[in-house]
Motif scaffolding. Structure first.
Motif: not given
Length: 280
Positions: A147-156
């Motif tokens: 669950r790469p949440l940090k990467r997802l935050v950066a992408a959204i």
């Protein structure tokens, strides 16, 4: 991400828009003429009211009216007019829905919705009959390779939501109707809300001691194969709340769609114990 097995609306479940002092919320409801109580169901990250649609008729059959809703900026509920996507704002929405639906509720929060429910209980415990926490934990979930949440935050906000969704679904085969629903639900989110929820999964504080201090009745459960918060962390959270964890054998992280009958069977004795005795 919860995966409904069917999108067919069960008998007795209605699609409604609920008006509250904090705006309008898309919801599914099941009403009972003389209910033993009301249950508010709060969905999690990338989820929606549909996470609980199969649960609502089971609760109704047991004498409980129920409401499942999309949170602010989530799926079919509009983006927040004030653009406030703090954990307190999500919690105050839940409190507004309790008030609109009759004044007090049993509240169940699933996953991220559990963090919302905890915050709401601390803000206004007098509106709660009980608090139930499902497949959630004491504060942040955190980042991980799965669950790469940090990467997802950066992408959204930079990458189209459809593109993010397609990456998450790459190589997965599902029935066409479910595939379309999942894409529509994910891309209908307000990006600001989805980004805020994701960030809160990274840094939400542990407030379980404050929750415990409310003195509410507590129930804690998870699917046997839940893959989000560590199982031992959920068990310790239950201990801190003075209870034990209930395991839904036929479920992983989304018991409301994976094993609704098992969820209600595990949960109903608690609801019955803390509800009006004069209704059957």
């Amino acid at each position: 991400m919860s995966i409904p097995k069917s999108l067919e609306l069960p008998a007795g479940v209605e699609v409604v828009t609920l008006t509250t002092e904090r705006g309008q919320f898309a919801a599914h409801t099941a009403r009972v003429a003389e209910p033993r109580g009301h249950v508010l169901l709060i969905p999690g990250w990338t989820g929606s009211k549909e996470d609980f649609t199969p649960v609502l008729p089971l609760l109704a059959a047991a004498g409980f009216s129920g409401t499942a809703y999309d949170q602010r900026g989530q799926y079919e509920t509009a983006a927040a007019a004030d653009r406030d996507y703090s954990l307190e704002a999500y919690a105050r929405d839940a409190l507004a829905l309790i008030t609109a639906e009759g004044g007090t509720s049993h509240v169940l929060g699933h996953s991220f919705g559990g963090l919302v429910a905890q915050q709401a209980a601390v803000l206004a415990p007098e509106l709660f009959v009980s608090l139930s926490l499902l497949c959630t934990g004491p504060g942040a979930l955190g980042d991980s390779p799965t669950r790469p949440l940090k990467r997802l935050v950066a992408a959204i906000g930079k990458v189209p939501l459809l593109q993010i969704h397609e990456v998450r679904e790459q190589g997965i085969k599902r029935p066409a109707q479910i595939t379309r629903f999942l894409a529509k639900r994910f891309t209908s989110n307000d990006p600001a809300s989805l980004k805020a929820m994701t960030q809160l999964l990274l840094d939400a504080p542990d407030i379980i001691d404050e929750v415990a201090a409310t003195g509410l009745p507590f129930w804690v459960g998870r699917g046997a194969d839940d893959d989000a918060w560590p199982h031992d962390a959920q068990a310790r959270m239950a201990e801190r709340l003075g209870t034990e964890i209930h395991i839904i054998a036929g479920a992983a992280h989304s018991p409301g769609v994976e094993d609704p009958e098992g969820l209600v069977a595990a949960w109903l004795p608690f609801l019955n114990e803390h509800s009006r005795k004069d209704q059957s």
